[in-house]
Scaffold this motif. Sequence first.
Motif, short mmCIF file in Angstrom:
data_model
loop_
_atom_site.label_atom_id
_atom_site.label_comp_id
_atom_site.label_asym_id
_atom_site.label_seq_id
_atom_site.Cartn_x
_atom_site.Cartn_y
_atom_site.Cartn_z
N LEU A 118 -2.24 42.89 32.57
CA LEU A 118 -2.32 41.61 33.27
C LEU A 118 -3.68 40.94 33.03
CD1 LEU A 118 -0.74 39.79 35.33
CD2 LEU A 118 -2.18 40.82 37.08
N THR A 119 -4.73 41.72 33.05
CA THR A 119 -6.06 41.17 32.77
C THR A 119 -6.12 40.60 31.37
OG1 THR A 119 -7.10 42.74 34.29
CG2 THR A 119 -8.51 41.72 32.62
N ARG A 120 -5.55 41.31 30.42
CA ARG A 120 -5.52 40.81 29.04
C ARG A 120 -4.69 39.53 28.92
NH1 ARG A 120 -4.09 46.63 26.36
NH2 ARG A 120 -6.12 47.67 26.73
N LEU A 121 -3.59 39.48 29.67
CA LEU A 121 -2.76 38.27 29.66
C LEU A 121 -3.57 37.06 30.13
CD1 LEU A 121 0.65 39.54 31.09
CD2 LEU A 121 0.27 38.57 28.82
N GLY A 122 -4.28 37.22 31.23
CA GLY A 122 -5.06 36.12 31.76
C GLY A 122 -6.12 35.66 30.79
N LEU A 123 -6.84 36.61 30.18
CA LEU A 123 -7.90 36.27 29.23
C LEU A 123 -7.33 35.61 27.98
CD1 LEU A 123 -10.10 39.49 29.52
CD2 LEU A 123 -10.67 37.19 30.35
N THR A 124 -6.20 36.11 27.51
CA THR A 124 -5.61 35.58 26.28
C THR A 124 -5.03 34.20 26.47
OG1 THR A 124 -5.07 37.84 25.57
CG2 THR A 124 -3.92 36.04 24.46
N LEU A 125 -4.37 33.97 27.61
CA LEU A 125 -3.72 32.68 27.85
C LEU A 125 -4.64 31.69 28.57
CD1 LEU A 125 -0.15 33.89 28.89
CD2 LEU A 125 -0.96 33.15 26.65
N GLY A 126 -5.83 32.12 28.96
CA GLY A 126 -6.78 31.21 29.57
C GLY A 126 -6.43 30.79 30.97
N VAL A 127 -5.81 31.70 31.73
CA VAL A 127 -5.48 31.41 33.13
C VAL A 127 -5.95 32.57 33.99
CG1 VAL A 127 -3.48 29.96 32.61
CG2 VAL A 127 -3.17 32.42 32.89
N PRO A 128 -6.25 32.33 35.27
CA PRO A 128 -6.62 33.44 36.15
C PRO A 128 -5.42 34.36 36.39
CG PRO A 128 -6.39 31.42 37.41
CD PRO A 128 -6.30 31.03 35.97
N GLU A 129 -5.71 35.59 36.71
CA GLU A 129 -4.63 36.56 36.92
C GLU A 129 -3.70 36.12 38.06
OE1 GLU A 129 -5.96 40.61 37.26
OE2 GLU A 129 -7.54 40.29 35.77
N GLU A 130 -4.24 35.41 39.04
CA GLU A 130 -3.43 34.96 40.18
C GLU A 130 -2.29 34.04 39.74
OE1 GLU A 130 -6.70 34.79 40.01
OE2 GLU A 130 -7.26 36.39 41.41
N PHE A 131 -2.44 33.40 38.60
CA PHE A 131 -1.39 32.50 38.11
C PHE A 131 -0.06 33.24 37.94
CE2 PHE A 131 0.97 30.76 34.46
CZ PHE A 131 1.21 29.47 34.91
N PHE A 132 -0.13 34.53 37.61
CA PHE A 132 1.09 35.30 37.35
C PHE A 132 1.72 35.87 38.62
CE2 PHE A 132 -1.63 35.78 33.53
CZ PHE A 132 -0.83 35.07 32.64
N SER A 133 1.10 35.63 39.76
CA SER A 133 1.67 36.11 41.02
C SER A 133 2.74 35.14 41.51
CB SER A 133 0.57 36.24 42.08
OG SER A 133 -0.41 37.15 41.67
N ARG A 134 3.61 35.62 42.37
CA ARG A 134 4.65 34.76 42.91
C ARG A 134 4.02 33.70 43.81
NH1 ARG A 134 9.25 36.82 41.35
NH2 ARG A 134 9.47 39.07 41.05
N GLY A 135 4.41 32.47 43.58
CA GLY A 135 3.90 31.35 44.35
C GLY A 135 4.88 30.20 44.22
N LEU A 136 4.39 29.05 43.86
CA LEU A 136 5.25 27.89 43.66
C LEU A 136 6.22 28.14 42.50
CD1 LEU A 136 5.74 24.84 44.39
CD2 LEU A 136 4.13 24.31 42.55
N ASP A 137 7.51 27.94 42.74
CA ASP A 137 8.49 28.11 41.68
C ASP A 137 8.28 27.06 40.60
OD1 ASP A 137 9.70 30.26 42.90
OD2 ASP A 137 11.21 29.05 43.92
#
Length: 380
Positions: free
Chosen positions: A68-87
């Motif tokens: 998940l940390t690698r995903l955030g760094l690679t895609l340029g978004v914070p890790e929280e972006f991948f958590s459930r929130g706004l659909d």
Amino acid sequence: MTEQPPRVAAARRRRSSGSVAAFDSRRLAVGRRLACMTRAELARRIEVTPAAVTQFERGAARPTTTVLTRLGLTLGVPEEFFSRGLDIPEVPPSTAHFRSLRSTPARRREQALAFGELALAVLDLVERYVDLPPMRLRPIGLPPQPSEADIADAARRARRELSVGTGPVPHVVRLLEAHGVLVVRLPAEGFDPRVDAFSSSETASGRPLVLMSPLKDDKARSRFDAAHELGHLLMHAGREAGSTVIESQAMSFAAEFLMPQAEIADCLPTRVDWETFHALKRHWGVSLKALVYRAHKLGRLPDLPYRRANRQLKAWGYPEPGPLGPPESPSVLGAAAELLEQSGTRLGALAEAARIPLECLHAVIAAGRSDRPRLTIGAW
């Protein structure tokens, strides 16, 4: 002890680091497509298999905290972006009417669609606090093999149902917004300039979507683009996108919608009269090229002068002479954001609650107002 293959050993290390519980697979798909990456490219960068990325996006598996940390760094978004929130609603590629379908790489189209999906999510977020225009577009049925007369009749009916009187349409983009269509302009930076305007009436949110090109810095062309996409929304719901027949029908719809035959035919010159064409351009808010084509299509301009006029237009190039000013731009998202700020609702708080980066929220809102949107994908 037998030494384990590197891939097996890496998989065991990932499992031992623990998987993420509240992972939203849709958000990974949106983030990857916004970064214009294939699954294979993303997999290589985060050191997993392409099959693993596919499982993450389908919700069949969850990444470990390390991945998940690698995903955030690679895609340029914070890790929280991948958590459930706004659909984030989906816009199926098969429903998106791209004029540039054959000239644009598939992943660039996917990138534009992902931005549209994000815009729909932001609109849903804003609509929880601000009453926005309801969706009021009603589909116009066509025969199985519609004629030019059928298309022209659909455009005339659309003018009546959208309460457009005689004469030029005052503002095509605002007309779409007033009837519940989400209109945004793709950011100029980070997106392929070959991606032209496109639309979809079959979004998961239930709201039609129109994305305008950022590079057509011209009022006449933006008006024709908006009318073209309106034709798709009204006539082509459920129809296979991308065919030349469908695109030709939308072009004919836009021509009649913006330049009704009953009102313009007698005013069109029967020879190459640029002074008259320029006057008509200023009055109807359409390009010289569209007027020349319209004059030929309606039988006013014969073949020989039509070819001569097109040679002259080609020699002039783009932008053509007699600019009408800046392109028509959307306003609903921008106006709604201003209302929220004035009422004391901070956009930062909304972005945090929705688990959307604030820079991302600002980029989408900028795409829905007159200001030119600027977005750098890697900086989210």
